[in-house]
Enzyme design. Sequence first.
Site, PDB file in Angstrom:
ATOM      1  N   ALA A 151     -31.638   7.400 -22.385  1.00  0.00           N
ATOM      2  CA  ALA A 151     -30.899   5.939 -21.627  1.00  0.00           C
ATOM      3  C   ALA A 151     -32.189   4.980 -21.433  1.00  0.00           C
ATOM      4  O   ALA A 151     -31.745   3.834 -21.493  1.00  0.00           O
ATOM      5  CB  ALA A 151     -30.338   6.795 -20.231  1.00  0.00           C
ATOM      6  N   HIS A 170     -54.566  15.391  -4.072  1.00  0.00           N
ATOM      7  CA  HIS A 170     -54.423  17.094  -3.837  1.00  0.00           C
ATOM      8  C   HIS A 170     -54.018  17.369  -2.869  1.00  0.00           C
ATOM      9  O   HIS A 170     -53.867  16.772  -1.445  1.00  0.00           O
ATOM     10  CB  HIS A 170     -55.954  17.286  -3.873  1.00  0.00           C
ATOM     11  CG  HIS A 170     -56.324  18.776  -3.800  1.00  0.00           C
ATOM     12  ND1 HIS A 170     -56.033  19.583  -4.617  1.00  0.00           N
ATOM     13  CD2 HIS A 170     -56.385  19.664  -2.569  1.00  0.00           C
ATOM     14  CE1 HIS A 170     -56.377  20.842  -4.333  1.00  0.00           C
ATOM     15  NE2 HIS A 170     -56.529  20.807  -2.930  1.00  0.00           N
ATOM     16  N   CYS A 227     -24.240   8.149 -20.087  1.00  0.00           N
ATOM     17  CA  CYS A 227     -25.089   8.496 -19.316  1.00  0.00           C
ATOM     18  C   CYS A 227     -24.916   8.863 -18.164  1.00  0.00           C
ATOM     19  O   CYS A 227     -24.914  10.007 -17.305  1.00  0.00           O
ATOM     20  CB  CYS A 227     -26.408   7.376 -19.128  1.00  0.00           C
ATOM     21  SG  CYS A 227     -27.424   7.803 -18.092  1.00  0.00           S
TER      22      CYS A 227
HETATM   23  C1  LIG Z   1     -24.991  15.693 -22.252  1.00  0.00           C
HETATM   24  C2  LIG Z   1     -25.823  14.546 -22.423  1.00  0.00           C
HETATM   25  C3  LIG Z   1     -27.125  14.605 -21.606  1.00  0.00           C
HETATM   26  C4  LIG Z   1     -27.847  13.522 -21.571  1.00  0.00           C
HETATM   27  N1  LIG Z   1     -29.016  13.381 -20.859  1.00  0.00           N
HETATM   28  C5  LIG Z   1     -29.955  12.630 -21.049  1.00  0.00           C
HETATM   29  C6  LIG Z   1     -30.963  12.457 -20.000  1.00  0.00           C
HETATM   30  O1  LIG Z   1     -31.155  13.156 -19.374  1.00  0.00           O
HETATM   31  N2  LIG Z   1     -31.728  11.374 -20.342  1.00  0.00           N
HETATM   32  C7  LIG Z   1     -31.742  10.320 -21.326  1.00  0.00           C
HETATM   33  O2  LIG Z   1     -32.554   9.497 -21.354  1.00  0.00           O
HETATM   34  N3  LIG Z   1     -30.665  10.273 -22.134  1.00  0.00           N
HETATM   35  C8  LIG Z   1     -29.789  11.323 -21.954  1.00  0.00           C
HETATM   36  N4  LIG Z   1     -28.842  11.268 -22.711  1.00  0.00           N
HETATM   37  C9  LIG Z   1     -28.547  10.267 -23.653  1.00  0.00           C
HETATM   38  C10 LIG Z   1     -27.640   9.089 -23.146  1.00  0.00           C
HETATM   39  O3  LIG Z   1     -26.604   9.560 -22.362  1.00  0.00           O
HETATM   40  C11 LIG Z   1     -27.728   7.826 -23.832  1.00  0.00           C
HETATM   41  O4  LIG Z   1     -28.732   7.708 -24.627  1.00  0.00           O
HETATM   42  C12 LIG Z   1     -27.287   6.735 -23.117  1.00  0.00           C
HETATM   43  O5  LIG Z   1     -25.955   6.862 -22.544  1.00  0.00           O
HETATM   44  C13 LIG Z   1     -27.139   5.411 -24.132  1.00  0.00           C
HETATM   45  O6  LIG Z   1     -26.753   4.343 -23.530  1.00  0.00           O
HETATM   46  P1  LIG Z   1     -25.842   3.142 -24.324  1.00  0.00           P
HETATM   47  O7  LIG Z   1     -25.696   2.179 -23.240  1.00  0.00           O
HETATM   48  O8  LIG Z   1     -26.606   2.952 -25.607  1.00  0.00           O
HETATM   49  O9  LIG Z   1     -24.362   3.795 -24.689  1.00  0.00           O
HETATM   50  P2  LIG Z   1     -23.437   4.673 -23.814  1.00  0.00           P
HETATM   51  O10 LIG Z   1     -23.884   5.195 -22.610  1.00  0.00           O
HETATM   52  O11 LIG Z   1     -22.847   5.608 -24.830  1.00  0.00           O
HETATM   53  O12 LIG Z   1     -22.336   3.645 -23.345  1.00  0.00           O
HETATM   54  C14 LIG Z   1     -21.290   3.067 -24.348  1.00  0.00           C
HETATM   55  C15 LIG Z   1     -20.456   2.496 -23.514  1.00  0.00           C
HETATM   56  O13 LIG Z   1     -19.564   1.505 -24.548  1.00  0.00           O
HETATM   57  C16 LIG Z   1     -18.288   1.872 -24.268  1.00  0.00           C
HETATM   58  N5  LIG Z   1     -17.587   1.565 -25.604  1.00  0.00           N
HETATM   59  C17 LIG Z   1     -17.649   1.895 -26.786  1.00  0.00           C
HETATM   60  N6  LIG Z   1     -16.998   1.129 -27.779  1.00  0.00           N
HETATM   61  C18 LIG Z   1     -16.295   0.107 -27.073  1.00  0.00           C
HETATM   62  C19 LIG Z   1     -15.617  -0.817 -27.223  1.00  0.00           C
HETATM   63  N7  LIG Z   1     -15.051  -1.045 -28.580  1.00  0.00           N
HETATM   64  N8  LIG Z   1     -14.952  -1.930 -26.341  1.00  0.00           N
HETATM   65  C20 LIG Z   1     -15.726  -1.482 -24.987  1.00  0.00           C
HETATM   66  N9  LIG Z   1     -16.258  -0.426 -24.865  1.00  0.00           N
HETATM   67  C21 LIG Z   1     -16.776   0.245 -25.509  1.00  0.00           C
HETATM   68  C22 LIG Z   1     -18.213   3.372 -23.992  1.00  0.00           C
HETATM   69  O14 LIG Z   1     -16.852   3.622 -23.322  1.00  0.00           O
HETATM   70  C23 LIG Z   1     -19.275   3.703 -23.200  1.00  0.00           C
HETATM   71  O15 LIG Z   1     -18.985   3.480 -21.987  1.00  0.00           O
HETATM   72  C24 LIG Z   1     -27.734  12.334 -22.662  1.00  0.00           C
HETATM   73  C25 LIG Z   1     -26.554  12.446 -23.503  1.00  0.00           C
HETATM   74  C26 LIG Z   1     -25.621  13.331 -23.397  1.00  0.00           C
HETATM   75  C27 LIG Z   1     -24.522  13.597 -24.176  1.00  0.00           C
END
Ligand SMILES: Cc1cc2nc3c(=O)[nH]c(=O)nc-3n(C[C@H](O)[C@H](O)[C@H](O)COP(=O)(O)OP(=O)(O)OC[C@H]3O[C@@H](n4cnc5c(N)ncnc54)[C@H](O)[C@@H]3O)c2cc1C
Length: 469
Positions: free
Chosen positions: A318, A442, A41
């Site tokens: 997110a 408004h 994110c």
């Molecule tokens: C281009 C793009 C635009 C987006 N725009 C939006 C938006 O505007 N609004 C919205 O709500 N969502 C948006 N999203 C989606 C949003 O980014 C995700 O839904 C959100 O980041 C999910 O959060 P998370 O904590 O599940 O995982 P992530 O944010 O993916 O975080 C997971 C973390 O785990 C770490 N990790 C993975 N495996 C391991 C391991 N084995 N050991 C240690 N660390 C590890 C990774 O490095 C990462 O930092 C967007 C996504 C993309 C790709």
Amino acid sequence: MAEKDIVIIGAGPGGYVAAIKAARLGGKVTLVEREELGGTCLNWGCMPTKALLRGVEILESLETGKEFGIQAEGVKVDFAKLSARKDRAVKVLVSGVGGLMKANGVEVIKGTAQLLSPRTVQVVDEKNQSASYQAKKIILATGSVSAPLPIPGAQLPGVLDSTGALKLTRVPESMVIIGAGPIGLEFGTIFSALGTRVTLVELLPQILPSEDEEVASALEKSLRRFKIKVLTGSQVKGIEESAGKKLKVSAVTGEGEKDFEAEVVLVAVGRKPNLEGLGLQEAGVRFGKKGIEVNARMETNIPGIYAVGDVTGQWLLAHFAFAQGEVAAENAMGREAQLGSVAVPRCVYTLPEVASVGLTEKQARDKGHEIKVGRFPFSANGKATVLGERTGFVKIVTEVKYGEILGVNIFGPHATDLIGEAVLAMGLEGTAEDIARAIHPHPTLTEAFQEAALDVDGMALHIPPGKKG
Ligand SMILES: Cc1cc2nc3c(=O)[nH]c(=O)nc-3n(C[C@H](O)[C@H](O)[C@H](O)COP(=O)(O)OP(=O)(O)OC[C@H]3O[C@@H](n4cnc5c(N)ncnc54)[C@H](O)[C@@H]3O)c2cc1C
């Protein structure tokens, strides 16, 4: 082996919010992250794209400015500066998360984590040093990765995913985007506004396939303003290198087989849970193709192991990860919390924006609801007129018996901010009448929401009687 109370793997929105919540509830929390705090994110998703979009919005406002007698001449975009500002914004946000971890006493360990058993987490750091921890509770928050496209040529240089597109150092002259979901549309908006010739290819019959048909079709029309070429119902079959360092994308379209040449191809066909190397089998955690299976408490089949965010494959958003993170943390801390059936907003940051919550009109009908629909166009909203942003509408779907709101779909200015009111209304099981009776400030765009609620019973005030929005 060191003992820990709560170990969280992954510091994206799901993981870092779980860490804050558990720490606030008195837990001793260890957060393991292999890359940067903030996850996809903050680093490669929501925030860098919005930082670029802000630049594009400023550029667009200069276009609207002409209507206001404001003539900006010789306007140029310095993409390197725009990108650098995006990177600075990301840095500020990431360091903000770091500050929050410190302030909440969360221990942050940099490394890649893996489950060795239902209670043992191994972390391997950048120097390949490994340490193992015994954890009372574990929260898995490893997010998702871009889904690959299994077609010939998908590995060619110049074929990018969203992370690759955010690393571009100059504005490409042309781009084919495969997939017209939120990510494809955001990048399409950004790059076309910056001057790239964009072609969007979508397999399904409409862009934003899971959104309201009227919204999708209005958005498609507005994309033409940016000269984005949209092909729906079209399947990309392969990509090959072509003359002049170009890529040739071959697709079967409604008008037969067609080739499109572009400098860059962006694959935006969705994301898949990041399960690789996590040791789920070793710990006996149940998962499927969609992701790790959890109950409403965010607990997996193994007591004491929770999973949140994209890795659970529910809503890949997110704000949903935030909500799941809080629930998991509360349960890990011995409280009782559930994420029941909640209204989850969906936002698409195009210009103008799309935002929705709950059901579309078609989904409501398909589910057998007897419905009433209220609509209101922004062209009849005072504030939208003053802003010079009159495109779009608000649409409210209600069920007939109790008047409960089933869904709200907005296409228009600041839709992603406006949807907050709909989320609250639906969360409180509000009716269109509740919205209509609430006094809205408004002049604001929120009045369009109130008027759409009035229109459910044909009583909108600022459109002629009998005329639908
Ligand atoms: C281009 C793009 C635009 C987006 N725009 C939006 C938006 O505007 N609004 C919205 O709500 N969502 C948006 N999203 C989606 C949003 O980014 C995700 O839904 C959100 O980041 C999910 O959060 P998370 O904590 O599940 O995982 P992530 O944010 O993916 O975080 C997971 C973390 O785990 C770490 N990790 C993975 N495996 C391991 C391991 N084995 N050991 C240690 N660390 C590890 C990774 O490095 C990462 O930092 C967007 C996504 C993309 C790709």
